[in-house]
Write a protein that holds these residues in place. Structure first.
Motif, PDB file in Angstrom:
ATOM      1  N   LEU A 250       0.833  -1.210   0.000  1.00  0.00           N
ATOM      2  CA  LEU A 250       0.000   0.000   0.000  1.00  0.00           C
ATOM      3  C   LEU A 250       0.867   1.260   0.000  1.00  0.00           C
ATOM      4  O   LEU A 250       0.543   2.257  -0.663  1.00  0.00           O
ATOM      5  CB  LEU A 250      -0.903   0.031   1.238  1.00  0.00           C
ATOM      6  N   GLY A 251       1.978   1.175   0.734  1.00  0.00           N
ATOM      7  CA  GLY A 251       2.866   2.336   0.797  1.00  0.00           C
ATOM      8  C   GLY A 251       3.884   2.358  -0.312  1.00  0.00           C
ATOM      9  O   GLY A 251       4.057   3.379  -0.990  1.00  0.00           O
ATOM     10  N   CYS A 252       4.562   1.225  -0.541  1.00  0.00           N
ATOM     11  CA  CYS A 252       5.690   1.195  -1.475  1.00  0.00           C
ATOM     12  C   CYS A 252       5.261   1.118  -2.937  1.00  0.00           C
ATOM     13  O   CYS A 252       5.847   1.793  -3.797  1.00  0.00           O
ATOM     14  CB  CYS A 252       6.594   0.020  -1.134  1.00  0.00           C
ATOM     15  N   LYS A 253       4.276   0.299  -3.263  1.00  0.00           N
ATOM     16  CA  LYS A 253       3.878   0.122  -4.659  1.00  0.00           C
ATOM     17  C   LYS A 253       2.751   1.070  -5.060  1.00  0.00           C
ATOM     18  O   LYS A 253       2.802   1.716  -6.110  1.00  0.00           O
ATOM     19  CB  LYS A 253       3.438  -1.325  -4.900  1.00  0.00           C
ATOM     20  N   ASP A 254       1.733   1.140  -4.214  1.00  0.00           N
ATOM     21  CA  ASP A 254       0.551   1.927  -4.568  1.00  0.00           C
ATOM     22  C   ASP A 254       0.661   3.383  -4.144  1.00  0.00           C
ATOM     23  O   ASP A 254      -0.163   4.205  -4.583  1.00  0.00           O
ATOM     24  CB  ASP A 254      -0.696   1.308  -3.929  1.00  0.00           C
ATOM     25  N   LYS A 255       1.632   3.697  -3.310  1.00  0.00           N
ATOM     26  CA  LYS A 255       1.805   5.071  -2.798  1.00  0.00           C
ATOM     27  C   LYS A 255       0.495   5.601  -2.207  1.00  0.00           C
ATOM     28  O   LYS A 255       0.158   6.780  -2.333  1.00  0.00           O
ATOM     29  CB  LYS A 255       2.270   6.009  -3.911  1.00  0.00           C
ATOM     30  N   ALA A 256      -0.227   4.692  -1.553  1.00  0.00           N
ATOM     31  CA  ALA A 256      -1.568   5.034  -1.063  1.00  0.00           C
ATOM     32  C   ALA A 256      -1.592   5.412   0.415  1.00  0.00           C
ATOM     33  O   ALA A 256      -2.659   5.669   0.970  1.00  0.00           O
ATOM     34  CB  ALA A 256      -2.526   3.867  -1.316  1.00  0.00           C
TER      35      ALA A 256
END
Length: 442
Positions: A250-256
């Protein structure tokens, strides 16, 4: 107020033996004075609504019993200041703090055991809440006066604008987080919003505290009991690894997850959500009054957490009354604890629209729907009763929480770290923690 004792190996021994002394369960012997005023410390912002609510509870106690109590509100570095008072051998009589502080306080010998026979209203406390105040040896060292569980707050206006349904599972949760991040839900023409607000600082173990809502829903665990009060590390299990990887993506790939989350504890994360910089936030009910005022009640909704790979288990927490060792007024301590969990004390703690010190009542005779007609509080109460889970009662949960917070924080802060290696390293640390506390499985 004069309290003196020696601290060592979790046992307190009186440094002064006086006539008329009372021997406490923790080994304290302090001359008793049932008319001595009580000193109460509460972890809340000085001058804020939490302090005002505590003062109201104290006033109710004084009116009901005739005993006096002085309230001191401290938020920043609360535990450090309490340690300073311990070093001075002059603890306050009563501390109101998180349930999760039980292990630390008990292991340092700062608490006296609570005799439930002297707390007549303890019979009305919900079983799960009462159990949260027991130490690993099954003795009562904390008395819960407030309960809470995590729910999902969603920017309703954003969700409806993008035509999304309330997420029922992790796939739908991920999809909403990504759309809140990339679809300009606030309509300002910029991609300056995030899907999820998350306090992932290592301070006080916030990253672990927050992540537990996802770990347990995936069927994972920080440590697993093997029987007989023994535990083994569990962060390398497939369930835990899957939860970590999903959350990390969620943080690293999706930047969400909101930028800077790894340096944020709760105050800046709260500001992120209410400033319209993130569309979802997993949090307890204590922020509803604040967000109603700052964001607007119509702008967001409160829903149960979406089901994870296993279920929708979330973190249950709350506040406990701690009776500090060395008090010269143990009768007064018992009386305050009894009042705090009584129906009268619980209702008083729930009065008003902000700064309530009782979030969900622990007293089973108090009906949340009558005290707080707002349906969102019933949502929280239902989540607490059906899906809430407290941290396990081990001698000291704090080092477990801190070690896992350090790892979750590092994995989100540095997306290049190998997940498996980091979790293996974490389990090694947890094994050391369990061995140090004498509860490691062989």
């Amino acid at each position: 107020m004069q309290k003196q004792w020696l601290i060592g190996a979790g046992i307190l021994t009186s440094a002064v033996l006086l006539t008329g002394c009372s021997s406490g369960p923790a080994g304290t012997q302090t001359k008793q004075n049932p008319d001595a005023p009580l000193e109460l410390w509460t972890r809340t912002t000085p001058g804020g609504p939490g302090e005002k609510a505590t003062l109201k509870l104290a006033a109710g106690f004084e009116k009901a019993t005739g005993k006096k109590v002085k309230v001191t509100a401290i938020f920043d570095d609360f535990e450090t200041k309490l340690q300073q008072r311990a070093a001075q051998k002059n603890l306050p009589d009563i501390v109101l703090n998180d349930v999760s502080q039980l292990g630390t306080l008990h292991s340092q010998g700062l608490l006296r055991e609570i005799d439930l026979d002297k707390i007549k209203n303890s019979k009305d406390i919900a079983d799960s809440g009462l159990a949260s105040g027991k130490s690993a040896d099954g003795k009562q060292y904390g008395l819960p006066y407030s309960a809470q569980a995590s729910a999902l707050l969603i920017r309703k206006d954003w969700r409806e604008k993008l035509g999304l349904k309330v997420p029922q599972n992790w796939d739908e949760f991920t999809a909403m987080a990504k759309e809140f991040t990339t679809k300009d839900p606030d309509g300002n023409g910029k991609q300056d919003t995030a899907g999820l607000a998350a306090p992932l600082s290592t301070k006080r173990g916030y990253a672990s505290w927050y992540f537990s809502n996802f770990l347990w829903a995936a069927g994972g665990d920080f440590i697993t009991e093997t029987g007989g009060g023994k535990y083994k590390p569990s962060m390398e299990t497939p369930e835990a690894t899957k939860a970590v990887q999903w959350f990390r993506d969620l943080g690293c790939k999706d930047k969400a997850i909101q930028p800077g989350a790894v340096t944020m504890d709760t105050p800046p994360t709260n500001e992120t959500f209410e400033a319209g910089k993130a569309g979802m936030y997993v949090v307890g009910p204590y922020l509803l009054p604040r967000f109603d005022k700052s964001l607007g009640k119509d702008k967001y909704e409160v829903v149960p957490m979406p089901k994870g790979p296993k279920d929708a288990t979330v973190l249950a927490e709350g506040g406990s009354v701690y009776l500090m060792a060395g008090s010269d007024n143990q009768a007064g301590q018992d009386a305050f604890a009894d009042y705090a969990v009584s129906a009268e004390g619980q209702k008083l703690g729930m009065q008003g629209t902000e700064g309530n010190i009782v979030q969900l009542p622990v007293n089973k005779t108090v009906d949340i729907t009558k005290e707080r007609p707002d349906a969102r509080w019933k949502t929280y109460a239902d989540i607490y009763s059906t899906s809430g889970r407290y941290a396990p009662s081990i001698p000291n949960w704090t080092p477990v929480r801190q070690a896992t917070a350090d790892t979750v924080n590092a994995l989100v802060a540095d997306c290049g770290i190998d997940t498996a290696s980091k979790l293996k390293e974490l389990d090694s640390k947890l094994q050391g923690v369990l061995e140090e506390q004498g509860i490691a499985a062989s």
